[in-house]
Design a protein around this motif. Structure first.
Motif, PDB file in Angstrom:
ATOM      1  N   ASN A 120      -4.408 -52.567  -7.599  1.00  0.00           N
ATOM      2  CA  ASN A 120      -5.170 -51.446  -8.168  1.00  0.00           C
ATOM      3  C   ASN A 120      -5.506 -51.676  -9.640  1.00  0.00           C
ATOM      4  OD1 ASN A 120      -4.750 -49.982  -5.717  1.00  0.00           O
ATOM      5  ND2 ASN A 120      -2.734 -49.363  -6.476  1.00  0.00           N
ATOM      6  N   GLY A 121      -6.638 -51.145 -10.070  1.00  0.00           N
ATOM      7  CA  GLY A 121      -6.961 -51.132 -11.484  1.00  0.00           C
ATOM      8  C   GLY A 121      -5.864 -50.442 -12.270  1.00  0.00           C
ATOM      9  N   GLY A 122      -5.513 -51.033 -13.420  1.00  0.00           N
ATOM     10  CA  GLY A 122      -4.421 -50.494 -14.215  1.00  0.00           C
ATOM     11  C   GLY A 122      -3.050 -50.776 -13.638  1.00  0.00           C
ATOM     12  N   CYS A 123      -2.962 -51.594 -12.554  1.00  0.00           N
ATOM     13  CA  CYS A 123      -1.693 -51.757 -11.819  1.00  0.00           C
ATOM     14  C   CYS A 123      -1.104 -50.381 -11.516  1.00  0.00           C
ATOM     15  CB  CYS A 123      -0.702 -52.610 -12.607  1.00  0.00           C
ATOM     16  SG  CYS A 123      -1.210 -54.331 -12.825  1.00  0.00           S
ATOM     17  N   SER A 124      -1.987 -49.424 -11.256  1.00  0.00           N
ATOM     18  CA  SER A 124      -1.558 -48.042 -11.065  1.00  0.00           C
ATOM     19  C   SER A 124      -1.007 -47.832  -9.668  1.00  0.00           C
ATOM     20  CB  SER A 124      -2.736 -47.091 -11.294  1.00  0.00           C
ATOM     21  OG  SER A 124      -3.581 -47.062 -10.152  1.00  0.00           O
ATOM     22  N   GLU A 125      -0.428 -46.669  -9.449  1.00  0.00           N
ATOM     23  CA  GLU A 125       0.079 -46.314  -8.130  1.00  0.00           C
ATOM     24  C   GLU A 125      -0.952 -45.510  -7.344  1.00  0.00           C
ATOM     25  OE1 GLU A 125       3.542 -43.905  -8.353  1.00  0.00           O
ATOM     26  OE2 GLU A 125       2.693 -42.484  -9.790  1.00  0.00           O
ATOM     27  N   ASP A 126      -2.215 -45.535  -7.788  1.00  0.00           N
ATOM     28  CA  ASP A 126      -3.287 -44.856  -7.069  1.00  0.00           C
ATOM     29  C   ASP A 126      -3.934 -45.829  -6.097  1.00  0.00           C
ATOM     30  OD1 ASP A 126      -5.301 -43.315  -6.099  1.00  0.00           O
ATOM     31  OD2 ASP A 126      -6.375 -43.075  -8.008  1.00  0.00           O
ATOM     32  N   GLY A 127      -3.501 -45.797  -4.864  1.00  0.00           N
ATOM     33  CA  GLY A 127      -4.043 -46.685  -3.847  1.00  0.00           C
ATOM     34  C   GLY A 127      -5.418 -46.295  -3.371  1.00  0.00           C
ATOM     35  N   ALA A 128      -5.965 -45.202  -3.914  1.00  0.00           N
ATOM     36  CA  ALA A 128      -7.325 -44.779  -3.570  1.00  0.00           C
ATOM     37  C   ALA A 128      -8.295 -44.987  -4.725  1.00  0.00           C
ATOM     38  CB  ALA A 128      -7.331 -43.303  -3.153  1.00  0.00           C
ATOM     39  N   SER A 129      -7.864 -45.650  -5.795  1.00  0.00           N
ATOM     40  CA  SER A 129      -8.706 -45.753  -6.986  1.00  0.00           C
ATOM     41  C   SER A 129      -9.958 -46.583  -6.743  1.00  0.00           C
ATOM     42  CB  SER A 129      -7.901 -46.345  -8.145  1.00  0.00           C
ATOM     43  OG  SER A 129      -7.435 -47.649  -7.831  1.00  0.00           O
ATOM     44  N   GLU A 134       2.630 -49.697 -12.931  1.00  0.00           N
ATOM     45  CA  GLU A 134       3.311 -48.807 -11.980  1.00  0.00           C
ATOM     46  C   GLU A 134       3.565 -49.487 -10.642  1.00  0.00           C
ATOM     47  OE1 GLU A 134       1.404 -44.620 -13.693  1.00  0.00           O
ATOM     48  OE2 GLU A 134       0.521 -45.591 -11.924  1.00  0.00           O
ATOM     49  N   THR A 135       2.874 -50.582 -10.382  1.00  0.00           N
ATOM     50  CA  THR A 135       3.090 -51.358  -9.167  1.00  0.00           C
ATOM     51  C   THR A 135       3.261 -52.818  -9.564  1.00  0.00           C
ATOM     52  OG1 THR A 135       0.713 -51.698  -8.842  1.00  0.00           O
ATOM     53  CG2 THR A 135       1.709 -49.793  -7.747  1.00  0.00           C
ATOM     54  N   ARG A 146       4.160 -53.973 -19.860  1.00  0.00           N
ATOM     55  CA  ARG A 146       5.524 -54.051 -19.326  1.00  0.00           C
ATOM     56  C   ARG A 146       5.487 -54.004 -17.802  1.00  0.00           C
ATOM     57  NH1 ARG A 146      10.045 -50.696 -18.359  1.00  0.00           N
ATOM     58  NH2 ARG A 146       9.044 -48.758 -19.045  1.00  0.00           N
ATOM     59  N   GLY A 147       6.198 -54.924 -17.192  1.00  0.00           N
ATOM     60  CA  GLY A 147       6.263 -54.957 -15.741  1.00  0.00           C
ATOM     61  C   GLY A 147       5.411 -56.043 -15.117  1.00  0.00           C
ATOM     62  N   ILE A 148       4.660 -56.769 -15.916  1.00  0.00           N
ATOM     63  CA  ILE A 148       3.886 -57.877 -15.381  1.00  0.00           C
ATOM     64  C   ILE A 148       3.869 -59.005 -16.409  1.00  0.00           C
ATOM     65  CG2 ILE A 148       1.676 -56.906 -16.172  1.00  0.00           C
ATOM     66  CD1 ILE A 148       0.430 -58.176 -13.614  1.00  0.00           C
ATOM     67  N   THR A 149       4.212 -60.206 -15.963  1.00  0.00           N
ATOM     68  CA  THR A 149       4.260 -61.373 -16.824  1.00  0.00           C
ATOM     69  C   THR A 149       3.363 -62.454 -16.247  1.00  0.00           C
ATOM     70  OG1 THR A 149       6.531 -60.888 -17.498  1.00  0.00           O
ATOM     71  CG2 THR A 149       5.742 -63.122 -17.870  1.00  0.00           C
ATOM     72  N   VAL A 150       2.389 -62.896 -17.022  1.00  0.00           N
ATOM     73  CA  VAL A 150       1.456 -63.929 -16.569  1.00  0.00           C
ATOM     74  C   VAL A 150       1.229 -64.925 -17.702  1.00  0.00           C
ATOM     75  CG1 VAL A 150       0.245 -62.535 -14.856  1.00  0.00           C
ATOM     76  CG2 VAL A 150      -0.484 -62.455 -17.234  1.00  0.00           C
ATOM     77  N   ASP A 151       0.883 -66.137 -17.332  1.00  0.00           N
ATOM     78  CA  ASP A 151       0.433 -67.113 -18.315  1.00  0.00           C
ATOM     79  C   ASP A 151      -0.519 -68.067 -17.609  1.00  0.00           C
ATOM     80  OD1 ASP A 151       1.907 -69.575 -17.362  1.00  0.00           O
ATOM     81  OD2 ASP A 151       3.632 -68.306 -17.824  1.00  0.00           O
TER      82      ASP A 151
END
Length: 303
Positions: A72-81, A124-125, A197-202
């Motif tokens: 989801n956009g924003g790593c949000s918990e809105d699965g309908a976004s 959030e996800t 916070r909650g996601i780490t990428v490189d």
């Protein structure tokens, strides 16, 4: 500071977040324009995800469902976004799964008021929540009594995501079950930071991609344009493509049936997962569909 400002834009990228503080304007659910009218629902066996699927599975008449799991956009918990986009894909014979709940769209609960002060940059996800959709779908394909038993092709699995969710798609793209990746309005931060916070990428994670990958960006007005185009430039070990149009960070997700980007995505999935030659014509050949479209710039390599 640059990474933090980009991260804030990524976290506010979902349609629901964009509407906070003002009246909610909702497009109706259309069911998509593909051959199978699609619905969205929460399945009792996967209560923390939203599932998009053809309403009448019997109408498939032996055709197998492909799988698309979504960040989801924003790593949000809105699965309908991204419901317009995801419904359109489902209407073309796909089982689409997004983590979270139905927090936007017709019938969604009111958005809670946002607290005053700076907003914490927090996902959030997780990428694991996204790929959990693959595990569930494949289990349902084998489970006695499941509506999906025998209806899914386990070799037709894709992962995609928008904005912060695109980072989840990059992480999840390392999963050996995945056959293609689509990254929308996103890319690994060019300054090497991890401000969410909650996601780490490189950038090293790009090396773990093992399938063809498509980047879709919204022109230089898209805050993730530098990240996505830099990722594309670095990827040399797998086939990669880039679609770039002047649509901004929100792409065409808020348009009915997901707009142009949903149509591109369906064709990409049909080409990469099903070998559909008509769909491939949008991307292949000197006179390809995207090559002739003045609204979009198209590049590819490794094909």
């Amino acid at each position: 500071m640059l990474g933090r400002s980009i991260a804030l834009a990524l976290l506010l990228a979902s349609p629901a977040a964009a509407q906070e503080g003002g009246p909610r304007v909702e497009l109706p659910d259309t069911g998509g324009t593909g051959p199978y009218r699609a619905i969205r629902e929460v399945d009792a066996t996967l209560p923390d995800h939203v599932v998009y699927r053809p309403a009448d599975l019997g109408a498939l008449k032996g055709r197998k469902l492909g799988i698309l799991v979504w960040g989801n956009g924003g790593c949000s918990e809105d699965g309908a976004s991204a419901r317009q986009h995801l419904t359109q894909i489902a209407s073309n014979g796909y089982l689409v799964i997004a983590p979270g709940r139905m927090l936007s769209g017709p019938g969604a609960p009111p958005s809670p008021p946002r607290p005053a002060g700076p907003r914490e940059l927090k996902a959030e996800t997780s990428a694991a929540d996204v790929t959990a959709g693959i595990t569930w779908a494949l289990a349902e394909n084998a489970r006695a009594g499941s509506r999906y038993r025998g209806r899914i092709n386990p070799r037709q699995v894709a992962i995609a995501g928008h904005s912060c969710g695109g980072l989840q798609a990059i992480i999840g793209g390392a999963d050996p079950r995945v056959r293609t990746v689509i990254v929308h309005n996103s890319g690994v931060f060019t300054d090497g930071t991890n401000p969410i916070r909650g996601i780490t990428v490189d950038k090293s994670m790009l090396r773990a991609l093992h399938t063809p990958v498509l980047y879709v960006v919204g022109g230089k007005g898209d805050v993730a344009w530098p990240n996505g185009t830099d990722d594309y430039a670095r990827i040399e070990h797998v086939p990669a493509a880039l679609i770039d149009g002047d649509v901004g960070h929100g792409g065409t997700f808020r348009e009915a049936n997901g707009g142009d980007v949903a149509r591109f995505s369906v064709d990409w999935l049909n080409w990469q997962l099903r070998g559909d030659r008509k769909a491939a014509a949008r991307f292949t050949g000197k006179d390809c569909g995207l090559c002739r479209d003045p609204k979009w710039r198209f590049e590819k390599k490794g094909f």
